[in-house]
Design a protein around this motif. Structure first.
Motif, short mmCIF file in Angstrom:
data_model
loop_
_atom_site.label_atom_id
_atom_site.label_comp_id
_atom_site.label_asym_id
_atom_site.label_seq_id
_atom_site.Cartn_x
_atom_site.Cartn_y
_atom_site.Cartn_z
N LYS A 6 -5.37 7.87 3.01
CA LYS A 6 -5.59 8.38 1.65
C LYS A 6 -4.33 8.23 0.81
N ALA A 7 -4.46 7.49 -0.28
CA ALA A 7 -3.35 7.37 -1.23
C ALA A 7 -3.18 8.71 -1.94
N THR A 8 -1.93 9.14 -2.11
CA THR A 8 -1.70 10.46 -2.71
C THR A 8 -0.84 10.41 -3.97
N VAL A 9 0.13 9.49 -4.01
CA VAL A 9 1.08 9.46 -5.13
C VAL A 9 1.39 8.01 -5.51
N LEU A 10 1.43 7.75 -6.82
CA LEU A 10 1.91 6.45 -7.30
C LEU A 10 3.42 6.59 -7.53
N ILE A 11 4.18 5.67 -6.94
CA ILE A 11 5.64 5.76 -7.06
C ILE A 11 6.09 4.91 -8.25
N THR A 12 6.95 5.49 -9.09
CA THR A 12 7.44 4.74 -10.26
C THR A 12 8.96 4.64 -10.22
N ASP A 13 9.50 3.61 -10.93
CA ASP A 13 10.96 3.54 -11.08
C ASP A 13 11.36 4.27 -12.36
N THR A 14 12.64 4.22 -12.70
CA THR A 14 13.12 5.01 -13.84
C THR A 14 12.51 4.55 -15.17
N ASN A 15 12.00 3.30 -15.20
CA ASN A 15 11.36 2.82 -16.44
C ASN A 15 9.87 3.13 -16.49
N GLY A 16 9.36 3.80 -15.46
CA GLY A 16 7.94 4.14 -15.44
C GLY A 16 7.06 3.06 -14.84
N LYS A 17 7.71 2.00 -14.34
CA LYS A 17 6.92 0.94 -13.71
C LYS A 17 6.46 1.38 -12.32
N VAL A 18 5.22 1.04 -11.96
CA VAL A 18 4.72 1.42 -10.64
C VAL A 18 5.27 0.46 -9.59
N ILE A 19 5.92 1.02 -8.55
CA ILE A 19 6.55 0.19 -7.52
C ILE A 19 6.07 0.53 -6.11
N GLY A 20 5.02 1.35 -6.04
CA GLY A 20 4.51 1.64 -4.70
C GLY A 20 3.55 2.81 -4.67
N VAL A 21 3.14 3.16 -3.45
CA VAL A 21 2.16 4.23 -3.23
C VAL A 21 2.55 5.02 -2.00
N GLU A 22 2.37 6.31 -2.07
CA GLU A 22 2.48 7.11 -0.86
C GLU A 22 1.08 7.40 -0.34
N ALA A 23 0.94 7.42 0.97
CA ALA A 23 -0.39 7.64 1.56
C ALA A 23 -0.29 8.44 2.84
N GLU A 24 -1.41 9.15 3.12
CA GLU A 24 -1.50 9.92 4.36
C GLU A 24 -2.49 9.25 5.29
N GLY A 25 -1.99 8.85 6.46
CA GLY A 25 -2.87 8.27 7.48
C GLY A 25 -3.34 9.37 8.42
N GLU A 26 -4.06 8.97 9.47
CA GLU A 26 -4.59 9.97 10.40
C GLU A 26 -3.48 10.74 11.11
N ASP A 27 -2.50 9.97 11.61
CA ASP A 27 -1.43 10.66 12.33
C ASP A 27 -0.04 10.31 11.81
N LYS A 28 0.03 9.57 10.69
CA LYS A 28 1.35 9.33 10.09
C LYS A 28 1.24 9.15 8.58
N ASN A 29 2.36 9.36 7.92
CA ASN A 29 2.42 9.15 6.48
C ASN A 29 3.07 7.80 6.19
N TYR A 30 2.67 7.20 5.07
CA TYR A 30 3.18 5.88 4.71
C TYR A 30 3.87 5.91 3.36
N THR A 31 4.86 5.05 3.22
CA THR A 31 5.34 4.67 1.90
C THR A 31 5.14 3.16 1.78
#
Ligand code: ADP
Length: 454
Positions: free
Chosen positions: A155-180
């Motif tokens: 499950k994606a949970t957060v959109l990661i942005t840089d200081t200019n507001g550009k989207v540079i990634g996603v945080e997600a929760e897996g079954e037994d681990k979290n991802y960046t």
């Protein structure tokens, strides 16, 4: 765990899979995140009919149609608050999208067209078995052939942005681990609507509270809309939530018993045995009418002639079995007996039916102006179905431009972020026409995938 990809797609429904396939075909390294244990979303459980003007079957059947007519119908169906530029993108590219599904993805289309309410032409293609299963199965097969990883239960949970507001990634929760997930190019949000999220529905439209169930999968909770809004995305039309009037009061599943109503054969009453709405009225009017009755349910009455004419046994046998077993449908030799099963006021019901039958004979319904009166209700046995409205589609969502780029509250593009499918708003206005959703999600899914890969 931290990983880097060119593109991350959030959601493995029809839109997300179309985006992933196109992005990969354009040379990008793509990964898809799906929070449920199963891919497909609402696309999988839909009929998946697909509106496309000037298609090959129209040509064969000699049906005259045009992109302009499709645009006009869609705008009218949405009470003209749709964004006409986005509608144009859908209508102009719908046929190419259907051909792409057929020739590149392997989707088999039936040999017959359908015509849905609000469309002035018979222009809707039907996938094999009239089910979204055909679309999703073939998209998944194609994704596998192309080596596109699909992470389920993630499950994606957060959109990661840089200081200019550009989207540079996603945080997600897996079954037994979290991802960046870091992205070199873009994130594509294709997480569907919010029909199953009561709190969010009520926030935007207090009428659509928990008295109303949902035809959607449990995954339709608006995650992508919230994630995008959290980084400044603009939202449009959030209050426009489409309900379907005749659904299972236990589960919210859309009931095909409703075919009988669409053919004009049923009378709808409340527990007091009275009619309260035109049986062939707009989905929203009927739904709110039912919600206002005792128990927020309605009772749909049909006689044996109407039952036979609607081919319910032939087409929907298993559903009928289910309904009988769960006490949602009764068959009885007299109206009194049928009414007693649901504790409907039998005396009132008989009076209502007598009046209704006189309207059929006159060819005119002075009470509710029912637009079609094909048959009286007088031939035993009688059937009564108990039904309730449920949320079917959320028209509102993330604001996008014609490139599927997400727009922020200042009207500027958010770099690195695209959105496609039911998660977006503005395309269907107040009300989505049947079979326009599939055209929308495939067209904009492809647009998002192609542009994100650039
Ligand atoms: P569309 O028709 O727009 O493609 P669908 O409902 O078919 O929409 O698909 C949306 C998919 O996105 C569903 O499979 C749903 O489970 C998934 N989804 C929803 N929220 C998330 C999330 N936070 N992370 C990953 N997948 C999600």
């Amino acid at each position: 765990v931290t990983e880097t990809h060119d593109i991350v797609v959030i959601g493995a429904g029809g839109a997300g899979l179309a985006a992933a396939i196109e992005a990969k075909a354009a040379g990008a390294d793509v990964i898809v995140l799906e929070k449920m244990p199963l891919a497909g979303g609402n696309t999988l459980i839909s009929g998946a009919e697909y509106a496309a003007s000037n298609n090959w079957l129209q040509e064969k059947e000699g049906i005259k149609d045009s992109v302009e007519q499709h645009i006009e119908d869609t705008l009218k169906g949405g009470d003209n608050i749709n964004n006409p530029e986005l509608v144009r993108v859908v209508a102009e590219n719908a046929l190419e999208g259907a051909i792409w599904l057929r020739d590149e993805v392997g989707v088999v289309w039936e040999d017959e067209l359908m015509q849905f309410g609000g469309h002035t032409a018979k222009r809707s293609l039907v996938p094999l078995g009239a089910s979204g299963k055909e679309i999703i199965t073939k998209q998944l097969k194609k994704a596998k052939e192309m080596n596109i990883p699909i992470l389920l239960n993630t499950k994606a949970t957060v959109l990661i942005t840089d200081t200019n507001g550009k989207v540079i990634g996603v945080e997600a929760e897996g079954e037994d681990k979290n991802y960046t997930f870091n992205t070199n190019k873009a994130v594509i949000v294709a997480s569907g609507g919010f029909g199953s999220n009561v709190e969010m529905r009520v926030k935007y439209n207090p009428d659509i509270d928990n008295a109303i169930l949902s035809t959607n999968t449990t995954g339709s909770t608006g995650d992508g809309i919230v994630m995008a809004e959290n980084i400044g995305a603009d939202l449009v039309g959030m209050e426009h939530i489409q309900t379907y009037p005749i659904c299972d009061p236990l589960t919210g599943t859309l009931l095909y018993f409703d075919d009988a109503r669409l053919y004009g054969h049923t009378v709808i009453v409340n527990k007091e045995g009275k009619r309260f709405v035109e049986e062939l009225g707009r989905r929203d009017v009927m739904s709110m009418g039912i919600k206002a009755q005792t128990g927020s349910v309605c009772y749909e009455l049909l006689d044996q002639n109407g039952f036979d004419a609607s081919k319910l046994q032939e087409n929907h046998g298993p559903e009928l079995d289910y309904l009988f077993k769960n006490n949602l449908l009764v068959k009885a030799d007299t109206l009194e007996e049928a009414a007693a099963f649901f504790e409907i006021d039998a005396k009132e019901l008989k009076a209502t039916v007598n009046k209704y039958n006189s309207y059929v004979k006159d060819g005119k319904d002075p009470e509710f102006n029912k637009r079609m009166l094909p048959s009286t209700v007088d031939t035993a046995p009688f059937y009564i179905l108990k039904a309730a409205p449920a949320v079917h589609h959320t028209m509102g969502g993330i604001k996008i431009n014609t490139n599927a780029q997400v727009i922020n509250k200042d009207g500027k593009v958010i770099e690195g972020l695209y959105a496609a499918g039911e998660v977006t708003g503005g395309i269907h206005g107040t009300n989505r026409l049947g079979s326009n959703a599939l055209a929308d999600i495939i067209v904009f899914g492809r647009v998002a995938g192609q542009n994100a890969a650039k």
